[in-house]
Scaffold this active site. Structure first.
Site, PDB file in Angstrom:
ATOM      1  CB  SER A   1     -17.511  48.237 -21.440  1.00 22.16           C
ATOM      2  OG  SER A   1     -16.553  47.441 -22.098  1.00 22.16           O
ATOM      3  CB  SER A   2     -13.086  50.645 -23.748  1.00 23.66           C
ATOM      4  OG  SER A   2     -13.046  51.731 -22.857  1.00 23.66           O
TER       5      SER A   2
ATOM      6  CB  THR B   1      -9.917  42.132 -21.763  1.00 21.78           C
ATOM      7  OG1 THR B   1     -10.303  42.796 -20.577  1.00 21.78           O
ATOM      8  CG2 THR B   1     -11.097  42.183 -22.735  1.00 21.78           C
TER       9      THR B   1
ATOM     10  NE  ARG C   1     -19.021  46.608 -18.525  1.00 21.67           N
ATOM     11  CZ  ARG C   1     -17.694  46.627 -18.401  1.00 21.67           C
ATOM     12  NH1 ARG C   1     -16.980  45.530 -18.612  1.00 21.67           N
ATOM     13  NH2 ARG C   1     -17.060  47.746 -18.099  1.00 21.67           N
TER      14      ARG C   1
ATOM     15  CG  ASN D   1     -11.191  45.844 -15.337  1.00 24.45           C
ATOM     16  OD1 ASN D   1     -10.951  46.266 -16.456  1.00 24.45           O
ATOM     17  ND2 ASN D   1     -11.133  46.612 -14.282  1.00 24.45           N
TER      18      ASN D   1
END
Ligand code: DON
Length: 577
Positions: free
Chosen positions: A459-460, A388, A114, A408
């Site tokens: 984040s998801s 993404t 990340r 993103n």
């Protein structure tokens, strides 16, 4: 193993009759341990499978598997290829999470690549003097970009888990960049959408907006700078990106355009290996990503709430109502508690405990939606985008990778530091820039996800394995805040017996606590279900945004069948061979 046992018996001079008892006990132990081995550590699949969002990325994975690479080498090849052929979705200027399963050892790990906030970032950096958010600033240009993690993750994957040299696995991507690729409809659409921001980045505009206008689908573009950057990574590994010439160009380009990156920020970047979150649900184990992704916690929390209901025996409208109510509560917890574990202490054990779910269930009514405002509010400062990508790989040894990677939103920050070919991410928007101010995915957050130097933004992204007696599913999708509910619906469908194709094409719906609406795709609800949900007080909103691009690989242990499916909403491709 039995030689070890025999050696031990000989060394300690154990008597023959005791020996035979011991040998029998050992044989029994082997049988029992084979029987109870974790789902992932059982016999190898007969086939490899790759599912990605782009045919050329799938081919890159296939090429590397055919060259003797394992699933981890293929993951490096696929990730790098996606950086070239799906440049609006992920890339060297971004980051991601790679969930791994090593067949030999049964070991499972998350490689966290990340992005992190640069050292000069501050909590209020996107607010004006009055404390109001400055529009657009978390989205466009280098101030929106975190320090990238993908290059470091690729080097780590190759070195620590791969069988082939990094340069071999990067070769297909370098070839694609050097020979050029055709501008797809996706790239064309993304360019139109991002043209205004992109015009401010001369290096981006030179590549994608010749004469100021977005390139049309069908044109071929060569990415020479990107090919050179990939070559440096192939030759020098981690330092090829984070130090030396590439790092110098990245920082010079960012600073010249008003960004705050320094060479030290790049030099300090580190990949982190994390233990996955595991949750049991209806006889299956879900293996998921922990913070700084919210995926595992929100999925686990939702499933824990749902597990007390006999969903199969309920009418479909009640099933969907309960799923929405569970999501509402789990996404509230996301907003309230989750962030980078290096910066905030999170009550993860509590959030994933059955007692916590019992408590959350007490406010759920079968006949009525709970307005999100009726849930305990998110404490005032305790303290569209559409891109993404995801890929899933299984090799014949049984190694697996689920990777979700991102810059993103479409084309990230729409900014390329000159001479690098690297499109920078705009993941800084995934931080909560102010409590109560929703981000680009309308997600709320609190101090837990406030900006701090060196912090990873929440984040998801939810690359996930499902392991059950039936077999294994490897899945994930892009889709911002909706990623988690998409993975949830497909995971529950897998547990109900659907196949890979159905998981990928399933009609989807979503609730994320705020805004208090149920977003849905045409076909997700029947007319009766819509009426039933509305009667309970749910506000339904037909979605204008695309609902993901899921890539699934499944391996059915009973039949031995390996399957793969790519979301019909995208232009992906699968291979099983
Ligand atoms: O990490 C996240 O949650 C977001 N940056 C993911 C963005 C995304 O999936 C956009 N795709 N449609």
């Amino acid at each position: 193993m039995s030689n070890v046992l025999k050696g031990t018996i000989a060394r300690y001079g154990i008597r023959p009759d005791t020996r035979s008892v011991l040998l029998r006990a050992f044989a029994l132990l082997v049988c029992v341990s084979i029987w109870i081995l974790p789902a992932g550590a059982q016999p190898a699949p007969a086939k490899s499978a790759v599912a990605t969002a782009h045919p050329l990325a799938t081919r890159a994975g296939e090429e590397i598997l055919a060259a003797g690479g394992n699933a981890f080498d293929a993951a490096v090849a696929i990730s790098a290829a996606l950086a070239v052929v799906e440049p609006y979705a992920s890339g060297l200027g971004g980051g991601g999470f790679w969930l791994l399963h090593e067949a030999d050892s049964g070991r499972q790990i998350v490689v966290d690549g990340r992005e992190v906030a640069p050292a000069a970032a501050t909590r209020d950096m996107y607010l004006d003097a009055r404390g109001n958010p400055r529009p657009g600033i978390t989205m466009d240009g280098p101030l929106a970009a975190g320090i990238p993690g993908e290059p470091a993750a690729l080097v780590h994957l190759a070195k620590r888990y791969g069988r082939l040299p990094l340069a071999t696995s990067l070769a297909p991507a370098i070839r694609y960049a050097d020979e050029g690729i055709e501008i797809s409809r996706g790239i064309g659409m993304g360019l139109k959408f991002r043209a205004e921001a992109a015009r401010k980045s001369p290096a981006f505009a030179a590549l994608y907006l010749p004469g100021g206008e977005p390139r049309q689908a069908g044109a071929t573009v060569r990415f020479r700078d990107l090919a050179r950057t990939l070559q440096r990574l192939a030759a020098d590994g981690h330092d090829g990106f984070y130090r030396g010439d590439v790092a110098r160009r990245l920082v010079a380009g960012v600073q010249a355009a008003g960004g705050i990156w320094t060479r030290d920020d790049l030099a300090a970047y580190k990949v982190i290996e994390r233990e996955p979150i595991r949750v049991q649900y209806r006889g299956a184990t879900l293996v998921m990503v922990p913070p700084p992704s919210s995926g595992g916690v929100v999925l686990g929390d939702t499933l824990n709430i749902l597990r007390a209901y006999d969903l199969a025996s309920l009418p479909s409208v009640e099933r969907k109502h309960l799923t929405i109510e569970a999501l509402r509560r789990a996404y509230r917890d996301r907003a309230m508690y989750l962030g980078d574990p290096a910066f905030v202490s999170m009550p993860i054990e509590r959030l994933l405990s059955p007692w916590y779910a019992d408590g959350q269930r007490t406010s759920i009514r079968l006949d009525r939606a709970t307005p999100s405002d009726n849930l305990p509010g998110i404490a005032p400062d305790t303290g569209g985008g559409t891109n993404t990508t995801h890929f899933s790989v299984l090799d014949k040894a049984g190694n697996r990778v689920a990777g979700t990677l991102s810059i993103n939103t479409w084309f990230g920050a729409a900014f390329i530091p000159p001479g690098t070919g690297v499109i920078l991410n705009n993941e800084m928007d995934d931080f909560s820039i102010k409590t109560g101010t929703p981000n680009g995915f309308e997600l709320l957050g609190t101090a837990a996800n406030a900006i701090a130097p060196g912090k990873r933004m929440l984040s998801s992204m939810s690359p996930t394995f499902i392991e059950s007696p039936r077999g294994v599913a490897i899945l994930g999708t892009p889709g911002g805040s909706r990623i988690i509910s998409m993975v949830l619906l497909s995971a529950m469908a897998w547990m109900d017996g659907v196949d890979a194709e159905q998981m990928a094409s399933l009609k989807r719906y979503h609730h994320q606590y705020y805004p208090d609406v149920v977003a849905y795709e045409e076909g997700a609800f029947t007319a009766d279900e819509k009426a039933g949900l509305e009667a309970r007080g749910h506000k339904l909103e037909l979605s204008q945004r695309s609902f993901g691009n899921m890539q699934v690989v499944t391996w059915d242990r009973e039949t031995g069948r390996v399957d793969a499916a790519s979301d019909p909403r995208g232009g992906g491709e699968v291979t099983v061979y």
